[in-house]
Design an enzyme around this catalytic site. Sequence first.
Site, PDB file in Angstrom:
ATOM      1  CD  GLU A  76      10.398  -1.061   9.069  1.00 54.63           C
ATOM      2  OE1 GLU A  76       9.990  -1.552  10.067  1.00 54.63           O
ATOM      3  OE2 GLU A  76      11.261  -1.579   8.302  1.00 54.63           O
ATOM      4  N   GLY A 104       0.919  -0.944  -0.049  1.00 57.70           N
ATOM      5  CA  GLY A 104      -0.045   0.022   0.055  1.00 57.70           C
ATOM      6  C   GLY A 104       0.855   1.212  -0.054  1.00 57.70           C
TER       7      GLY A 104
END
Length: 711
Positions: A673, A464
């Site tokens: 991240e 995504g």
Amino acid sequence: MSARPIGQPLDRVDGRRKVTGHATYCAEFPLEDVCHGVMVPSNIARGSIVTIDAAGARAMPGVIEVLTFENAPRLPDKGRGATEPPAGREKSLLQDNLVRYHGEPIALVVAQTLEQAMDAAAHVRATYAEEKAVLVFEEAKAQRCKPEKAGGGKPDREWGAAAQAGADARIEHTYTTPMEHHNPIEMHATIAHWEGERVTVYDATQYISGVREVIAKTFGIPEENVHAVCPFVGGGFGSKGSVWSHTVLAAMAARVVGRPVKVMVTRAQMFVNVGGRPCTEQRLLLEAQRDGALLAVEHHAVSHTCRFEDYTEACTQPTRSLYAAPRGHTTQRLVRLDVSLPTFQRAPGESTGTFALECAMDELAYELGMDPVELRLRNHADREPCSGRPWSSKKLRECYEMAAGRFGWERRNPQPRSHRDGNWLVGWGMATATYPAHLEEAHASAALMPDGTVVVRSGTQDLGTGTYTVMTQIAADTLDLPIERVRFELGDSDLPQAPVSGGSMTVASVGPAVRAACEALRAKLLELAGGDASRMYARPAAKVEVHAKASPAAEDETRQAVATRSFGAIFVEVRVDADLGIVRVPRVAAAYSAGRVMNLKTATSQLKGGIVMGVGMALLEESLLDTRSGRIVNANLADYHVPVNADINDIDVAFVEENDTRFNSLGARGIGEIGITGVAAAIANAVYHATGRRIRELPITLDKLLPLNEN
Ligand code: MOS
């Protein structure tokens, strides 16, 4: 084309398919004759099954089969054939009568419809010989043990000389973070379909070739007999990096009933059966001179794991790399509880570790009477502290400057409780963000089709995040083609192999492979044109295809000599209701040094998403374990709080210009991240500035703040 495709804020090439419902997610593949499997959870945390009564369930309408430890097919080595993370983990596969955690699957009910399977699953009865479960972290701490490794490295690390006398300031505090669970919008799901000895697995995963390997090894069949498919993922955050029990159980059941079987993990099961972030307790010790120069850092982390596999939340990683302390000591220990296996969750180690380290740095800044940005600049690490290696590239100083400027940090009065707006106590806080840069070998192919378009393929995943889009840009850039003439395909284990989409390494690993494939295609076409580029206007009569690989080994020597890590600086404003203790985050400004940006739009979205998750970590998220039963009591999105639109306001994300070609040929380091790192600390530091209250225990809920009025 005016601008080069790389870097452009291109819309997602799969955006239209997604918003019109034409993107098929794994649970949606319309297989004929598919039936539904539902996992039956154990009701105890530890013990064994004495009797299991599935007869009632078997007799219910639509039920095709009920698998329990009594009749489930025996797997070679009890299904432990693949237990090497990230893809392979210890699973629960109905191979014996042992119960190791509350919610462990003790049966799989297969029925014609989902409703029939759910109904029958509620009618499977078990009796247990229960054993005393260890569920309280505090009580189990005395038996903590040293893991073999932590986050791929050694659990303990020490550097520098012996302790120096003469520290002017010393900070020693313990910080805690709770158990959390990833909750991507798309829950895990698998459809398994056997045709003879071959199985196709539609599996929501971050790692299709990992699925292929784990299924093959678990069933003892050749990898060629397994086909894993996953064209779209509705969020992963690490939970989809491993192959969990439900995927193997779906394949097992499909083989038994001779039909495709679909197993969807329920939202409640998302809190038990597919990992989660372990709780941590971290002791931080900082010693510094009056001018702010650190003399020593110590970081000792304890996190929980289950009884049957070690997962270590490597909280101490950022401390080994962030500040130029001449002396350092970090340790990691594990506490075993009778709970399910925890796993990597967005920025594993760094998200939790930066909370402790960056709060401690703020506490030290107050102790020294120094600006927290100034303290960080004073200790800027020009080389990686624990290894002494130079950085491949690092623009952290620029991040502090850029984000502080955009935020307006110079207007801050450092005095806690110095800024009030009506009933709101206003506070500003900051922290450093950091996440390591990884890459692994990846393969890709490129084909020029007779219609003049180019199809580029790699067996990677798009969580995504924009992999379809960014790889299309890289291919178009390499081939000097308009975006519209390039199609990128992924999500199929028959495609050239790529690594797990984890550790923020997809762009850095697959990008160079895509580039190499496109360069090879160009060379091949030139060769076909007899070396005469002017003859390349003609379209080929048949497809021209090449394969290429980007191997980290090729550039290993250069890269081993340098430390590779991304950095950022995050500044936040919080407003705390002086009566009610409610914390709001009206604005955030952050800047990142993450290498070259491939797509400004998807990259900005990634970072914003990470920051939103950081707001959740700081203020809301906590999985509550009932320490009597071992059950997660808030295993739903009504009681497990994540930020919603009303919780999120201005988030300003900027990038520092950078091109890290010592890391890879693209100059990109990965951004999946780092966004969550530093956020919880920046918010905790801002809450201190607003209220004068130092909260060292996440999440910062109002019960920990009240009462706030001083009288
Ligand atoms: Mo990330 S936690 O490696 O998906």
